[in-house]
Design an enzyme around this catalytic site. Sequence first.
Site, PDB file in Angstrom:
ATOM      1  N   LYS A  83       0.836  -1.190   0.000  1.00  0.00           N
ATOM      2  CA  LYS A  83       0.000   0.000   0.000  1.00  0.00           C
ATOM      3  C   LYS A  83       0.876   1.247   0.000  1.00  0.00           C
ATOM      4  O   LYS A  83       1.989   1.255   0.529  1.00  0.00           O
ATOM      5  CB  LYS A  83      -0.923   0.014   1.225  1.00  0.00           C
ATOM      6  CG  LYS A  83      -1.902  -1.155   1.265  1.00  0.00           C
ATOM      7  CD  LYS A  83      -2.932  -1.044   0.159  1.00  0.00           C
ATOM      8  CE  LYS A  83      -3.926  -2.191   0.206  1.00  0.00           C
ATOM      9  NZ  LYS A  83      -3.361  -3.467  -0.221  1.00  0.00           N
ATOM     10  N   ASP A  84       0.346   2.317  -0.552  1.00  0.00           N
ATOM     11  CA  ASP A  84       1.097   3.544  -0.765  1.00  0.00           C
ATOM     12  C   ASP A  84       1.411   4.263   0.546  1.00  0.00           C
ATOM     13  O   ASP A  84       0.726   4.091   1.564  1.00  0.00           O
ATOM     14  CB  ASP A  84       0.282   4.472  -1.673  1.00  0.00           C
ATOM     15  CG  ASP A  84       1.128   5.515  -2.363  1.00  0.00           C
ATOM     16  OD1 ASP A  84       2.312   5.645  -2.019  1.00  0.00           O
ATOM     17  OD2 ASP A  84       0.592   6.200  -3.251  1.00  0.00           O
ATOM     18  N   LYS A  85       2.449   5.091   0.509  1.00  0.00           N
ATOM     19  CA  LYS A  85       2.852   5.887   1.667  1.00  0.00           C
ATOM     20  C   LYS A  85       2.008   7.147   1.803  1.00  0.00           C
ATOM     21  O   LYS A  85       1.524   7.470   2.883  1.00  0.00           O
ATOM     22  CB  LYS A  85       4.332   6.256   1.533  1.00  0.00           C
ATOM     23  CG  LYS A  85       4.896   7.065   2.692  1.00  0.00           C
ATOM     24  CD  LYS A  85       6.397   7.245   2.519  1.00  0.00           C
ATOM     25  CE  LYS A  85       7.011   7.944   3.729  1.00  0.00           C
ATOM     26  NZ  LYS A  85       8.492   7.996   3.639  1.00  0.00           N
TER      27      LYS A  85
END
Length: 370
Positions: free
Chosen positions: A85-87
Amino acid sequence: MQNDHNGFNLALPYLTAHLPGVGGRLRTEADHFVVEEIGLYEASGEGQHLYVNLTKTGLTTREVQLHLERLFGLARGAVGFAGLKDKFARTTQTFSLNVGHQPAAFIDEAVRRIEAALPVQVNWVQFHRNKLRPGHLLGNRFQITVTDLAVTTEEAVVRSQAIVDEIRRRGLPNFFGVQRFGHKGANVHQGLELLLGRRALKDRWLRRFLISSYQSYLCNRYLVRRLEIGAFERLLMGDVAKKVATGGMFDVEDLEQEQLRYEAQEINFTAPIYGSRMWPAKAEAGALEQEILASSPVTLAHFEQAHVEGSRRVGRLLIPDLEVEAFDGKLIARFTLPKGAYATIVMRELMKVDEDQFSLVNEEENEDLE
């Protein structure tokens, strides 16, 4: 986005090209890109793996993984997850910690330790028997906010709803997002060099990733070609189809009968992830697959030599729960996608802006590309 300096055609057509978009910008704040993972199964309450579902911003999945390993004194790799998952987003996902068999009181202690050490919100904790591994999820729910719209709020409602109606009726080509290909197709170029034997790479993960980038590029070109010949709305004889309800795959032999099921959104065609052991399409669909591969310098022998087996990918995304609302100069889109699909493929249809904006979104697909 057109051909890059390596000669790859990364341009993707819009399915709704006849409908104007709303413009705007993505991710001006982390809360403007909200992702919630949908698990493949529920934790049973028994076992040595502690499943921790948490919500985070400002941290990548791998950063959380390393923090949890250090926090609980676990070996490298003892913490598992289903998808990256993205930061720069607000993401909810589950991690598994191999803590051994522990008493029930350990759960409360684990929650206190995690929330004291990490800037995350723990939603629930439960034991289970096995480690979470990449792909152990059904998909993801998204809530994405577009700011700085190019039109009035009223016009954004009209435009976006027309696009939503079209997508819900027809589905979308299951393109790989532009972010997978790197700046100006650099990942695609390196993957091609590896397949042709012009470059060697010891890092197995990176080698696999770069080769899969080239596979993804060919898959996109296949989907583009289907659109060009009017074969997105219809099946082709010999397609390898996939059942929506069960995931079972089969060869299309009775085209008239299967077309009715396709229009009823009971089945989808699949697109090739080329490799030496890929399930090949037949007849007209097989000829199209061969046409795309023949346009590439790579052959099945190259895939064989590189030990790349290949697979198939659903070619049409069905998004029946896609909905939008607009207010105060913002557009909010909510929808669910199966694993491996890119939310930016939906947003580009709604926005119709410079493709470079979508390359900044770190979506990671979770299909097992060979």
